[in-house]
Write a protein that holds these residues in place. Structure first.
Motif, short mmCIF file in Angstrom:
data_model
loop_
_atom_site.label_atom_id
_atom_site.label_comp_id
_atom_site.label_asym_id
_atom_site.label_seq_id
_atom_site.Cartn_x
_atom_site.Cartn_y
_atom_site.Cartn_z
N ILE A 35 0.96 -1.12 -0.11
CA ILE A 35 0.11 0.00 -0.05
C ILE A 35 0.72 1.30 -0.03
CG2 ILE A 35 -0.58 0.13 2.67
CD1 ILE A 35 -2.78 1.02 -0.26
N GLU A 36 2.14 1.12 0.49
CA GLU A 36 2.87 2.34 0.73
C GLU A 36 3.39 2.70 -0.63
OE1 GLU A 36 2.92 4.57 3.30
OE2 GLU A 36 1.56 3.19 4.03
N ILE A 37 3.48 1.59 -1.55
CA ILE A 37 3.80 1.98 -2.94
C ILE A 37 2.78 2.53 -3.76
CG2 ILE A 37 4.72 1.03 -5.13
CD1 ILE A 37 6.67 -0.69 -3.40
N ALA A 38 1.79 1.66 -3.78
CA ALA A 38 0.52 2.12 -4.65
C ALA A 38 0.03 3.52 -4.48
CB ALA A 38 -0.57 0.72 -4.20
N ARG A 39 0.03 3.74 -3.00
CA ARG A 39 -0.77 5.01 -2.70
C ARG A 39 -0.07 6.19 -3.21
NH1 ARG A 39 0.72 7.81 1.87
NH2 ARG A 39 -1.39 8.38 2.14
N MET A 40 1.10 5.92 -3.60
CA MET A 40 1.73 7.03 -4.30
C MET A 40 2.06 7.24 -5.75
SD MET A 40 2.92 8.83 -1.71
CE MET A 40 3.10 8.86 0.03
N THR A 41 1.11 6.46 -6.30
CA THR A 41 0.69 6.27 -7.76
C THR A 41 -0.68 6.68 -8.08
OG1 THR A 41 0.02 4.14 -7.96
CG2 THR A 41 2.73 4.54 -7.75
N LEU A 42 -0.86 7.05 -9.25
CA LEU A 42 -2.40 7.32 -9.88
C LEU A 42 -2.83 5.97 -10.28
CD1 LEU A 42 -1.78 10.60 -12.05
CD2 LEU A 42 -3.10 10.31 -9.84
N ARG A 43 -2.27 5.45 -10.93
CA ARG A 43 -3.00 3.90 -11.72
C ARG A 43 -2.99 2.89 -10.88
NH1 ARG A 43 0.07 6.92 -15.06
NH2 ARG A 43 -0.98 8.23 -16.65
N MET A 44 -1.67 2.63 -9.90
CA MET A 44 -1.53 1.16 -9.40
C MET A 44 -2.74 0.92 -8.36
SD MET A 44 1.68 -0.22 -7.52
CE MET A 44 2.91 0.09 -8.71
N PRO A 45 -3.26 -0.30 -8.53
CA PRO A 45 -4.50 -0.58 -7.66
C PRO A 45 -3.76 -1.19 -6.49
CG PRO A 45 -4.36 -2.23 -9.28
CD PRO A 45 -3.33 -1.25 -9.52
N TRP A 99 8.52 3.46 -9.50
CA TRP A 99 8.40 2.95 -8.16
C TRP A 99 9.63 1.95 -8.05
CZ3 TRP A 99 7.73 -2.38 -7.36
CH2 TRP A 99 7.24 -2.94 -8.46
N ILE A 100 9.80 1.92 -6.61
CA ILE A 100 11.19 1.01 -6.18
C ILE A 100 10.28 0.22 -4.97
CG2 ILE A 100 13.33 0.70 -4.80
CD1 ILE A 100 13.84 1.89 -7.70
N GLY A 101 10.43 -1.02 -4.86
CA GLY A 101 10.25 -1.90 -3.75
C GLY A 101 10.43 -1.41 -2.61
N ARG A 102 9.90 -1.53 -1.35
CA ARG A 102 9.92 -0.86 -0.29
C ARG A 102 11.33 -1.33 0.34
NH1 ARG A 102 6.26 0.24 4.89
NH2 ARG A 102 4.51 -0.42 3.46
#
Length: 177
Positions: A35-45, A99-102
């Motif tokens: 969620i910390e990656i996805a929430r910083m993008t427009l399109r990623m669910p 994006w980069i994996g956490r």
């Protein structure tokens, strides 16, 4: 005559940027299902499933390389650690996003990948400018863009983030070759 690379590979000091392969889907799904990656993008669910990753790999394979190029960011020791892309959208210049994996945050991989992609974009893709944006509550991404030479335009756009399920402010930046 301009020859367009259909599957370019970009090498940096520690990274290889290359087209995603079907065998990358499980790794992409594991890294992106955060969620910390996805929430910083427009399109990623979120959640980001194996099916989403497989669809992503197929979508990238069907891109027109004159208009869009997406790369897996692969580390020489860790394998895929993220994704970076450049694409034509509603702006007069192409946009980039990444994006980069956490587990790989704070190691300079985003900056290194972005700098490599920008060199490729100017020399091989023949782009003189790119735009990017970062969410107002993600200053770390703004620092990555600044290190790579992006400048703030002063524009803030509201966009719908799929993972957040709502609108968020995006600070716009530009890079000139």
């Amino acid at each position: 005559m301009c020859v367009i690379e259909t599957s370019p590979v970009i090498e940096t000091r520690r990274l290889t940027l290359r087209a995603p392969r079907p065998q990358d889907a499980s790794r992409i799904a594991r890294l992106a299902n955060d969620i910390e990656i996805a929430r910083m993008t427009l399109r990623m669910p979120h959640p980001f499933t194996q099916g989403h990753a497989e669809d992503f790999v197929l979508q990238v394979a069907s891109q027109n390389p004159a208009r869009a190029n997406t790369f897996v960011i692969e580390h020489e020791d860790h394998g895929p650690v993220g994704v970076i892309g450049m694409f034509e959208d509603r702006d007069p210049m192409p946009e980039t996003g990444y994006w980069i994996g956490r587990e790989y945050w704070g190691r300079g991989y985003a900056t290194e990948a972005l700098e490599g992609a920008l060199v490729w974009a100017s020399r091989k893709w023949k782009r003189r400018a790119l735009v990017a944006g970062h969410f107002a509550d993600n200053p770390a991404s703004g620092r990555v863009l600044e290190k790579a030479g992006f400048l703030y335009t002063g524009e803030t756009r509201r966009g719908f983030s799929s993972a957040r399920g709502g609108l968020t402010d995006t600070r716009r930046m530009v890079w000139l070759a």
